[in-house]
Design an enzyme around this catalytic site. Structure first.
Site, mmCIF file in Angstrom:
data_model
loop_
_atom_site.group_PDB
_atom_site.id
_atom_site.type_symbol
_atom_site.label_atom_id
_atom_site.label_comp_id
_atom_site.label_asym_id
_atom_site.label_seq_id
_atom_site.Cartn_x
_atom_site.Cartn_y
_atom_site.Cartn_z
ATOM 1 N N LYS A 240 9.998 2.948 0.653
ATOM 2 C CA LYS A 240 8.140 2.278 1.719
ATOM 3 C C LYS A 240 7.807 4.274 1.841
ATOM 4 O O LYS A 240 8.994 5.025 2.669
ATOM 5 C CB LYS A 240 9.024 2.178 3.220
ATOM 6 C CG LYS A 240 8.125 1.656 4.133
ATOM 7 C CD LYS A 240 7.910 0.975 5.300
ATOM 8 C CE LYS A 240 7.025 0.567 6.187
ATOM 9 N NZ LYS A 240 6.926 -0.192 7.008
ATOM 10 N N GLY B 165 0.540 -1.303 -0.053
ATOM 11 C CA GLY B 165 -0.209 0.151 0.410
ATOM 12 C C GLY B 165 0.784 1.387 -0.379
ATOM 13 O O GLY B 165 0.429 2.352 -0.337
ATOM 14 N N ASP C 150 0.373 -11.269 6.220
ATOM 15 C CA ASP C 150 1.176 -10.407 5.319
ATOM 16 C C ASP C 150 2.430 -10.042 5.831
ATOM 17 O O ASP C 150 2.767 -9.731 5.074
ATOM 18 C CB ASP C 150 0.545 -9.732 4.774
ATOM 19 C CG ASP C 150 -0.504 -8.871 6.332
ATOM 20 O OD1 ASP C 150 -1.006 -9.301 6.742
ATOM 21 O OD2 ASP C 150 -0.032 -7.567 6.194
ATOM 22 N N ASN C 151 2.881 -10.610 6.657
ATOM 23 C CA ASN C 151 4.257 -10.048 7.741
ATOM 24 C C ASN C 151 4.873 -10.810 7.805
ATOM 25 O O ASN C 151 5.728 -11.544 8.331
ATOM 26 C CB ASN C 151 3.865 -9.356 8.903
ATOM 27 C CG ASN C 151 2.750 -8.024 9.116
ATOM 28 O OD1 ASN C 151 1.972 -8.155 10.066
ATOM 29 N ND2 ASN C 151 3.072 -6.963 8.116
ATOM 30 N N ASP D 116 -2.919 7.031 2.656
ATOM 31 C CA ASP D 116 -2.494 8.165 1.955
ATOM 32 C C ASP D 116 -0.880 7.549 1.257
ATOM 33 O O ASP D 116 -0.672 7.991 0.486
ATOM 34 C CB ASP D 116 -1.995 8.983 2.362
ATOM 35 C CG ASP D 116 -1.679 8.627 3.988
ATOM 36 O OD1 ASP D 116 -0.616 8.094 3.652
ATOM 37 O OD2 ASP D 116 -1.569 9.819 4.441
ATOM 38 N N GLY D 117 -0.729 6.378 1.434
ATOM 39 C CA GLY D 117 0.898 5.514 0.529
ATOM 40 C C GLY D 117 1.966 5.901 1.405
ATOM 41 O O GLY D 117 2.547 6.045 0.763
#
Length: 630
Positions: free
Chosen positions: A167, A145, A344-345, A179-180
């Site tokens: 990142k 994301g 996902d981690n 918001d990325g």
């Protein structure tokens, strides 16, 4: 778009007296194996499709039938390079001083990519698509994301390939409602801990640089300054990548991805572990074999008796299990707590991944979690081994059809039409058996590695059956009962000389070395002295048995595995405040220097600061917690 390129420059290695000294960013070999071998987002099938789209159109949406989306970083105004890891620079293969060039500063700020729109040559950035179970519940599509991979680089000397990633580089289709962006405080934490874990010998993703985005004001609980961490890993694939494919019933892409992992993330099918007989089978596995199983099995070979026969996909699953077991053992041995161990981690390479509310333990408290949102303590220090296994079972379910197929995995009917009804019972039974056996292997590998590391930390040379119960467990029980600092216990134990432990009175006196500056904070001082003194006598006898009179050698050996400096939460919090509020910059390099060489006595910086950061944790700084908000 080419999958292999080096910008047309001959890489001569810049050697000096036969020692590789690095190359420029321009000359660093760059590839895009990931995007050349796996399917892209159907909306943007080529780099040009994405590049020609307005940047605002590359935001959140559902993406199916793909493992990534081509997406460029958002530009950063007036970026300021705050820090670079010299170790990361070296390991990637870049020359010292390359961080001072305009190309480097532009790249790590998201303002430069190695793709030419006029020729469509080079490597175009991408964001990965994956899902995951978060706190035990299915969360559907997640993905990168706010992380955007720039290219894969290959160190010209070591030939190690890394995927270089930003990142905090802006929105992607996987940003959901976010918001990325990344805030400065969490970026400082990730920048330091990535390199610290690697320096401790714990498998981890790495961090090359930290860049401040002064014009970026990021809203979390409050408005905060933004930042970008340039990080790298041999692969950013995680269990959640397979989770999403399973949830969507995409069996063809599951097979494609598993094949890619074996052939391009690992060193090929023949690098995977051979079948290991269980204790009840003839020629059962020894401890040595469990830790170092045979390999070099041809990819078409199926091993083991029919009920549990293992094909190449079963071997791949077991290798992922083994890698994660080794990493969790190291976390437990060095008291690192990730804080958010969702699927996902969890890395397919067994890397420590995605640092949010992580922490190293201060006082030894097995129930500690650094995540103040983890009210059920799901991701506490104590639970990490079982949670990683829970995640690995989810992976086994995703690969279940492939590992359950056994010798039929390459049968055209199975590949094209799926499981024949008459074969379903055997397939399910085999898959369940492989996963169950992998669980036993996970436990064995974890315990062997944890025991090996703890033996080194306590200063023992030889394994003894009673070590775990009489030495390891009792020492940890003492630390927990009297709230002793985990890291100081081992570092201070390293310097204790046997001559100081001859009498009970001496041992009770030495016990105070393990107390906090203000004394014992849990239980009574007399009880702590008595219990530590009794344990020290057992330890003294064990050390004498292994080392005889080689005291100096033993002290030096223990100090090479018991760090003097750990980037604790209170230290990182101080660094954040000094950078954010005080405008300091040198402090980032100072703490990084200590993180990269954690076993040393001094680092050539401000001596009082170094002693303070290695010393007693302030009472208000012990057991700090933080949120997932970053």
């Amino acid at each position: 778009m080419t999958a292999h390129l080096s910008n047309g420059a001959a890489v001569n290695g810049n050697t000096s007296n036969g020692t590789f000294s690095g190359v420029s960013l321009q000359d660093l070999p760059k590839t895009n194996v990931f995007t050349s071998k796996l399917p892209p987002d159907p909306k943007y099938k080529t780099p040009s499709d994405s590049h020609n789209a307005p940047r605002k159109d590359l935001g959140p949406r559902m993406v199916k039938g793909a493992l990534y989306t081509f997406v460029r970083p958002e530009e950063t105004s007036e970026p300021e390079l705050l820090g670079v890891s010299p170790a990361a620079l070296r390991d990637i293969g870049l020359s010292p001083g390359e961080e001072n060039t305009s190309d480097f500063k532009a790249l790590v700020a998201g303002n430069k990519i190695y793709w030419d729109p006029s020729t469509e040559e080079g490597v175009y950035p991408w964001a990965q698509c994956y899902g995951g179970y978060q706190f035990g519940s299915w969360a559907s599509q997640l993905g990168d994301g706010r992380a955007i991979s720039l290219f894969e680089s290959t160190n010209p000397s070591t030939k190690t390939r890394y995927e270089i990633q930003l990142k905090g580089a802006g929105q992607t289709p996987y940003s959901r409602f976010a918001d990325g962006k990344a805030v400065l405080r969490s970026s400082i934490r990730e920048f330091i801990v990535s390199e610290a874990l690697n320096a401790l010998g714990i498998p981890s993703t790495r961090a090359l640089s930290l860049t401040l985005a002064p014009e970026s004001r990021v809203r979390r609980e409050k408005i905060e300054p933004g930042a970008i961490v340039t990080r790298f890993a041999q692969s950013w694939l995680r269990i959640g990548t397979f989770d999403l494919l399973r949830a969507r019933g995409d069996r063809n892409l599951t097979r494609t991805l598993a094949t890619y992992v074996a052939e391009n993330v690992y060193q090929g099918w023949e690098s995977l572990p051979a079948y290991l007989p269980s204790p009840t089978e003839p020629n059962s596995s020894s401890t040595t074999t469990i830790l170092n199983p045979p390999r070099s099995i041809p990819p078409t070979t199926t091993e083991g008796p029919p009920p549990v026969s293992e094909n190449r996909f079963a071997r791949l699953y077991r290798e992922i299990v083994r890698r994660n077991a080794l990493t969790v053992a190291k976390w437990q041995a060095y008291a690192f707590t990730n804080g958010v161990l969702n699927t996902d981690n969890t890395s397919l390479l067994g890397l420590s991944l995605d640092f949010g509310p992580f922490a190293f333990l201060d006082d030894f408290d097995p129930s500690y979690t650094p995540n103040h949102d983890d009210h059920a303590l799901r991701y506490s220090y104590r639970n990490q081994p079982s949670i990683i296994w829970w995640n690995l079972v989810r992976l086994g379910e995703s690969l279940g059809e492939l590992i359950g197929a056994g010798p039929l995995v390459d049968d055209p009917q199975f590949i094209n039409q799926g499981v024949a009804k008459e074969n379903a019972p055997d397939l399910i039974a085999r898959a369940e058996s492989v996963i169950e056996r992998a669980g036993a292997e996970y436990k064995s590998v974890f315990l062997e590695e944890y025991t090996r590391l703890m033996r080194l930390r306590f200063g023992f040379l030889t394994p003894q059956p009673q070590d775990f119960n009489t030495t390891f467990s009792e020492a940890l029980d003492i630390m927990e009962a009297h709230s002793l600092d985990f890291h100081h216990f081992f570092r201070r134990l390293s310097s204790v000389r046997l001559a100081e432990l001859d009498t009970l009175e001496q041992r009770q006196d030495i016990a105070s070395r393990f107390f906090h500056a203000e004394g014992v904070t849990s239980g009574t001082e007399s009880a702590a002295r008595e219990r530590i003194a009794k344990w020290l006598e057992q330890w003294r006898q064990r050390i004498h048995q292994d080392w005889d009179n080689n005291e100096e050698e033993r002290i030096e050996a223990m100090k090479t595995v018991n760090p003097n400096f750990i980037p604790r939460s209170w230290v990182l919090d101080e660094v954040i405040q000094r950078v954010e509020k005080g405008g300091e910059r040198d402090v980032i390099g100072q703490v990084m220097a200590m993180a990269l060489r954690p076993f040393e006595e001094s680092w050539g910086g401000e001596r009082e600061q170094e002693k303070r950061w290695c010393g007693d944790v302030p009472r208000g700084g012990r057991g700090m917690m933080c949120s997932c908000s970053s």
